[in-house]
Design a protein around this motif. Structure first.
Motif, PDB file in Angstrom:
ATOM      1  N   TRP A 209      -6.184   1.253   1.866  1.00  0.00           N
ATOM      2  CA  TRP A 209      -7.035   0.793   1.299  1.00  0.00           C
ATOM      3  C   TRP A 209      -7.040   0.687  -0.158  1.00  0.00           C
ATOM      4  O   TRP A 209      -7.283  -0.419  -0.659  1.00  0.00           O
ATOM      5  CB  TRP A 209      -8.473   1.828   1.601  1.00  0.00           C
ATOM      6  CG  TRP A 209      -8.776   1.304   3.010  1.00  0.00           C
ATOM      7  CD1 TRP A 209      -8.582   1.869   4.315  1.00  0.00           C
ATOM      8  CD2 TRP A 209      -9.711   0.132   3.575  1.00  0.00           C
ATOM      9  NE1 TRP A 209      -9.268   1.269   5.729  1.00  0.00           N
ATOM     10  CE2 TRP A 209      -9.575   0.049   5.132  1.00  0.00           C
ATOM     11  CE3 TRP A 209      -9.966  -1.136   2.763  1.00  0.00           C
ATOM     12  CZ2 TRP A 209     -10.516  -0.914   5.730  1.00  0.00           C
ATOM     13  CZ3 TRP A 209     -10.726  -1.922   3.751  1.00  0.00           C
ATOM     14  CH2 TRP A 209     -10.946  -1.590   4.788  1.00  0.00           C
ATOM     15  N   ALA A 210      -6.760   1.789  -0.769  1.00  0.00           N
ATOM     16  CA  ALA A 210      -6.580   1.833  -2.121  1.00  0.00           C
ATOM     17  C   ALA A 210      -5.666   0.859  -2.772  1.00  0.00           C
ATOM     18  O   ALA A 210      -6.074  -0.087  -3.796  1.00  0.00           O
ATOM     19  CB  ALA A 210      -6.079   3.381  -2.600  1.00  0.00           C
ATOM     20  N   ALA A 211      -4.377   0.688  -2.218  1.00  0.00           N
ATOM     21  CA  ALA A 211      -3.480  -0.369  -2.694  1.00  0.00           C
ATOM     22  C   ALA A 211      -3.936  -1.965  -2.348  1.00  0.00           C
ATOM     23  O   ALA A 211      -3.806  -2.630  -3.474  1.00  0.00           O
ATOM     24  CB  ALA A 211      -2.199   0.065  -2.017  1.00  0.00           C
TER      25      ALA A 211
ATOM     26  N   THR B  18      -0.405  -1.726   7.317  1.00  0.00           N
ATOM     27  CA  THR B  18      -0.103  -1.126   5.923  1.00  0.00           C
ATOM     28  C   THR B  18       0.074   0.328   5.819  1.00  0.00           C
ATOM     29  O   THR B  18       0.949   0.992   5.254  1.00  0.00           O
ATOM     30  CB  THR B  18      -1.142  -1.699   4.843  1.00  0.00           C
ATOM     31  OG1 THR B  18      -1.313  -3.105   5.169  1.00  0.00           O
ATOM     32  CG2 THR B  18      -1.017  -1.097   3.614  1.00  0.00           C
ATOM     33  N   ALA B  19      -0.849   1.161   6.684  1.00  0.00           N
ATOM     34  CA  ALA B  19      -0.867   2.587   6.579  1.00  0.00           C
ATOM     35  C   ALA B  19       0.481   2.863   7.390  1.00  0.00           C
ATOM     36  O   ALA B  19       1.068   3.802   6.975  1.00  0.00           O
ATOM     37  CB  ALA B  19      -2.045   3.080   7.414  1.00  0.00           C
TER      38      ALA B  19
ATOM     39  N   LEU C 103      -5.895  -6.677  -5.066  1.00  0.00           N
ATOM     40  CA  LEU C 103      -6.638  -7.738  -5.024  1.00  0.00           C
ATOM     41  C   LEU C 103      -7.831  -7.993  -6.300  1.00  0.00           C
ATOM     42  O   LEU C 103      -7.729  -8.934  -7.001  1.00  0.00           O
ATOM     43  CB  LEU C 103      -7.825  -7.818  -3.830  1.00  0.00           C
ATOM     44  CG  LEU C 103      -8.476  -8.866  -3.555  1.00  0.00           C
ATOM     45  CD1 LEU C 103      -8.189 -10.309  -3.507  1.00  0.00           C
ATOM     46  CD2 LEU C 103      -9.611  -8.777  -2.103  1.00  0.00           C
ATOM     47  N   ILE C 104      -8.346  -6.630  -6.797  1.00  0.00           N
ATOM     48  CA  ILE C 104      -9.269  -6.680  -7.967  1.00  0.00           C
ATOM     49  C   ILE C 104      -8.332  -6.822  -9.155  1.00  0.00           C
ATOM     50  O   ILE C 104      -8.761  -7.706  -9.880  1.00  0.00           O
ATOM     51  CB  ILE C 104      -9.977  -5.258  -7.824  1.00  0.00           C
ATOM     52  CG1 ILE C 104     -11.017  -5.401  -6.555  1.00  0.00           C
ATOM     53  CG2 ILE C 104     -10.614  -5.311  -9.254  1.00  0.00           C
ATOM     54  CD1 ILE C 104     -11.704  -3.974  -6.367  1.00  0.00           C
TER      55      ILE C 104
ATOM     56  N   MET D 264      -3.448  -9.519   2.703  1.00  0.00           N
ATOM     57  CA  MET D 264      -2.611  -8.953   3.736  1.00  0.00           C
ATOM     58  C   MET D 264      -3.042  -7.608   3.926  1.00  0.00           C
ATOM     59  O   MET D 264      -3.199  -7.198   4.949  1.00  0.00           O
ATOM     60  CB  MET D 264      -1.258  -9.737   3.499  1.00  0.00           C
ATOM     61  CG  MET D 264      -0.867 -10.785   3.711  1.00  0.00           C
ATOM     62  SD  MET D 264       0.847 -11.259   3.752  1.00  0.00           S
ATOM     63  CE  MET D 264       1.307 -10.707   2.223  1.00  0.00           C
ATOM     64  N   LYS D 265      -2.943  -6.925   2.956  1.00  0.00           N
ATOM     65  CA  LYS D 265      -2.864  -5.535   3.134  1.00  0.00           C
ATOM     66  C   LYS D 265      -4.202  -5.037   3.784  1.00  0.00           C
ATOM     67  O   LYS D 265      -4.570  -4.389   4.733  1.00  0.00           O
ATOM     68  CB  LYS D 265      -2.820  -4.509   1.982  1.00  0.00           C
ATOM     69  CG  LYS D 265      -1.327  -4.420   1.507  1.00  0.00           C
ATOM     70  CD  LYS D 265      -1.248  -3.511   0.181  1.00  0.00           C
ATOM     71  CE  LYS D 265       0.169  -3.313  -0.227  1.00  0.00           C
ATOM     72  NZ  LYS D 265       1.090  -4.418  -0.714  1.00  0.00           N
ATOM     73  N   LEU D 266      -5.374  -5.807   3.343  1.00  0.00           N
ATOM     74  CA  LEU D 266      -6.687  -5.216   3.787  1.00  0.00           C
ATOM     75  C   LEU D 266      -7.172  -5.692   5.200  1.00  0.00           C
ATOM     76  O   LEU D 266      -7.889  -5.249   5.633  1.00  0.00           O
ATOM     77  CB  LEU D 266      -7.726  -5.852   2.475  1.00  0.00           C
ATOM     78  CG  LEU D 266      -7.591  -5.300   1.257  1.00  0.00           C
ATOM     79  CD1 LEU D 266      -8.588  -5.978   0.271  1.00  0.00           C
ATOM     80  CD2 LEU D 266      -8.292  -3.474   1.435  1.00  0.00           C
TER      81      LEU D 266
END
Length: 133
Positions: free
Chosen positions: A49-51, A32-33, A56-57, A24-26
């Motif tokens: 982007w980092a979160a 998100t920002a 995900l990873i 969802m963030k990506l």
């Protein structure tokens, strides 16, 4: 065998929070920002982007049982930081909103405990960590 199956199920259940949240963030970086900017966090676009990538990873690592102990410790820290930044003290004047933030904070604290338990117990036999040490 039952303990290993339970460990697999536990890894899946813990990751169920992070895989969809990361996606969802990506898929909506501007929202998100914007949320991060509303919290007063620096560099909200980079943080979004980092979160998203981290959730995900790290979620995929937990499900697969890849570097499980490391991913679990990092996710425990992430939960505590996210809870503190996003939910602690977010009371305002709306009791329903205050209740929601308190529940989200407690969820983050509980997830951190679950990830620490996973880091201590290990991923179980049904994992990449055990298959390819």
């Amino acid at each position: 065998m039952p303990v290993d199956a339970a460990a697999l199920i536990a890894r899946f259940l813990l990751a169920c929070v992070f895989l969809p949240n990361g996606i969802m963030k990506l898929t909506d970086i501007p929202a998100t920002a914007g949320y991060f900017a509303g919290l007063g966090l620096p560099a909200p676009l980079a943080l979004a982007w980092a979160a998203g990538l981290f959730e995900l990873i790290a979620g995929l690592c937990v499900v697969a049982g890849l570097q499980t102990r490391i991913a679990a410790v990092l996710l425990a820290a992430f939960c505590l930081i996210a809870g503190a930044l996003g939910h602690a003290g977010q009371d305002g004047d709306d009791p329903a909103l205050a209740f929601m933030h308190m529940q989200a904070l407690l969820k983050d604290i509980g997830l951190a405990g679950g990830f620490l338990a996973l880091a201590l117990a290990g991923p179980g036999r049904f994992s990449i960590d055990v298959a390819w040490p």
